[in-house]
Design an enzyme around this catalytic site. Sequence first.
Site, PDB file in Angstrom:
ATOM      1  N   SER A   1     -27.762   8.577 -19.239  1.00  0.00           N
ATOM      2  CA  SER A   1     -28.215   7.564 -18.272  1.00  0.00           C
ATOM      3  C   SER A   1     -27.774   7.855 -16.830  1.00  0.00           C
ATOM      4  CB  SER A   1     -27.776   6.162 -18.707  1.00  0.00           C
ATOM      5  OG  SER A   1     -28.335   5.851 -19.981  1.00  0.00           O
TER       6      SER A   1
ATOM      7  N   HIS B   1     -28.041  19.877 -28.528  1.00  0.00           N
ATOM      8  CA  HIS B   1     -28.257  18.510 -28.022  1.00  0.00           C
ATOM      9  C   HIS B   1     -28.094  17.527 -29.184  1.00  0.00           C
ATOM     10  CE1 HIS B   1     -30.156  14.957 -26.345  1.00  0.00           C
ATOM     11  NE2 HIS B   1     -29.947  15.493 -25.155  1.00  0.00           N
TER      12      HIS B   1
ATOM     13  N   ASN C   1     -33.622  17.436 -18.331  1.00  0.00           N
ATOM     14  CA  ASN C   1     -34.111  17.698 -19.691  1.00  0.00           C
ATOM     15  C   ASN C   1     -35.284  16.759 -19.961  1.00  0.00           C
ATOM     16  OD1 ASN C   1     -34.510  18.204 -22.385  1.00  0.00           O
ATOM     17  ND2 ASN C   1     -32.619  17.204 -23.074  1.00  0.00           N
TER      18      ASN C   1
ATOM     19  N   GLU D   1     -29.748  15.090 -30.065  1.00  0.00           N
ATOM     20  CA  GLU D   1     -30.996  14.793 -30.798  1.00  0.00           C
ATOM     21  C   GLU D   1     -31.305  15.918 -31.788  1.00  0.00           C
ATOM     22  OE1 GLU D   1     -33.288  14.084 -27.256  1.00  0.00           O
ATOM     23  OE2 GLU D   1     -32.104  12.266 -26.905  1.00  0.00           O
TER      24      GLU D   1
ATOM     25  N   LYS E   1     -37.147  16.635 -22.476  1.00  0.00           N
ATOM     26  CA  LYS E   1     -37.343  16.324 -23.905  1.00  0.00           C
ATOM     27  C   LYS E   1     -38.824  16.523 -24.249  1.00  0.00           C
ATOM     28  CE  LYS E   1     -33.204  13.577 -23.650  1.00  0.00           C
ATOM     29  NZ  LYS E   1     -32.384  12.468 -24.111  1.00  0.00           N
TER      30      LYS E   1
ATOM     31  N   GLY F   1     -30.128   7.577 -23.038  1.00  0.00           N
ATOM     32  CA  GLY F   1     -31.375   6.826 -23.067  1.00  0.00           C
ATOM     33  C   GLY F   1     -31.180   5.333 -23.287  1.00  0.00           C
TER      34      GLY F   1
ATOM     35  N   GLU G   1     -21.993  14.614 -23.470  1.00  0.00           N
ATOM     36  CA  GLU G   1     -22.964  13.523 -23.547  1.00  0.00           C
ATOM     37  C   GLU G   1     -22.537  12.531 -24.633  1.00  0.00           C
ATOM     38  OE1 GLU G   1     -26.990  14.837 -21.842  1.00  0.00           O
ATOM     39  OE2 GLU G   1     -27.021  15.195 -23.979  1.00  0.00           O
TER      40      GLU G   1
HETATM   41  O1  LIG Z   1     -30.367  15.601 -22.150  1.00  0.00           O
HETATM   42  C1  LIG Z   1     -30.226  14.542 -21.555  1.00  0.00           C
HETATM   43  C2  LIG Z   1     -29.494  13.458 -22.145  1.00  0.00           C
HETATM   44  O2  LIG Z   1     -29.816  13.271 -23.484  1.00  0.00           O
HETATM   45  C3  LIG Z   1     -29.458  12.192 -21.342  1.00  0.00           C
HETATM   46  O3  LIG Z   1     -30.664  11.489 -21.403  1.00  0.00           O
HETATM   47  P1  LIG Z   1     -30.841  10.185 -20.469  1.00  0.00           P
HETATM   48  O4  LIG Z   1     -30.527  10.649 -19.067  1.00  0.00           O
HETATM   49  O5  LIG Z   1     -32.268   9.777 -20.639  1.00  0.00           O
HETATM   50  O6  LIG Z   1     -29.848   9.188 -20.952  1.00  0.00           O
END
Ligand SMILES: O=C[C@H](O)COP(=O)(O)O
Length: 252
Positions: free
Chosen positions: A213, A95, A9, A97, A11, A173, A167
């Site tokens: 992560s 998600h 992803n 976010e 983002k 993140g 998640e």
């Molecule tokens: O969509 C992915 C997740 O929000 C995980 O993000 P991350 O791997 O940067 O922690």
Amino acid sequence: MRKKVIAGNWKMNKDLAEAERFIVETKNSVPSGDKVESVVCAPFPYLSALVEKAKGTDVQIAAQNMHFEDNGAFTGEVSPVMLKDIGVTYVVIGHSERREYFNETDETVNKKVHAAFNHALTPIICVGETLEQRESNETMSIVEYQVKKALEGLSEQQVHDTIIAYEPIWAIGTGKTASSEQANEVCTHIRGVVNGFVSPDAAEAVRIQYGGSVKPANIDELLSQSDIDGALVGGASLEADSFLKLVEAGAK
Ligand SMILES: O=C[C@H](O)COP(=O)(O)O
């Protein structure tokens, strides 16, 4: 044996040239076969170009969100019909976010999941608890509620074809990964919820990813767990090399 699914992803990252280069660098190297699927979740403006670049390869292109209506007066929104039209095959729904910054609710998640199936898009439904909820022992009940609301009204076959991404919000993140045991405990609980809410067959078939992560250094251990069928990866999916390592882990 459930096929693993590794989804990167991005983002709100990358310019068009970087996005296209990523597909060029990965499309002929991702493992094919029945062990793993590779999915790239890209920003809306790049989807068409990336679908073209990935044509005939094992890289699937996903949207990171969509509206639940087919069309109408929804300025700024993108519909499932439009995604299907340009060859997108997966869509991330709910998600954290989107839930936190864009008023996504369990109700809109459920409408979007139905809309995805109405247009033959595979939904990747995100669920997960905040740090406060984990600390007050609410993880299992929060996740159970989110899963049930998201799956409400789906047929058994649709649940078979669903991907759920667990998640924990505190691990996104932040560099803090849930331990593989913590992650698996919740994924096992999710499978149990699907068992009771839908059917044992659907619980056996539904694929459950962990996200938060994930990186090449920790994916093997996560994927070795009984109920983790893949990963939804943010930061570590931005570089082609790193993404390829993640997908290769899924093919072991
Ligand atoms: O969509 C992915 C997740 O929000 C995980 O993000 P991350 O791997 O940067 O922690």
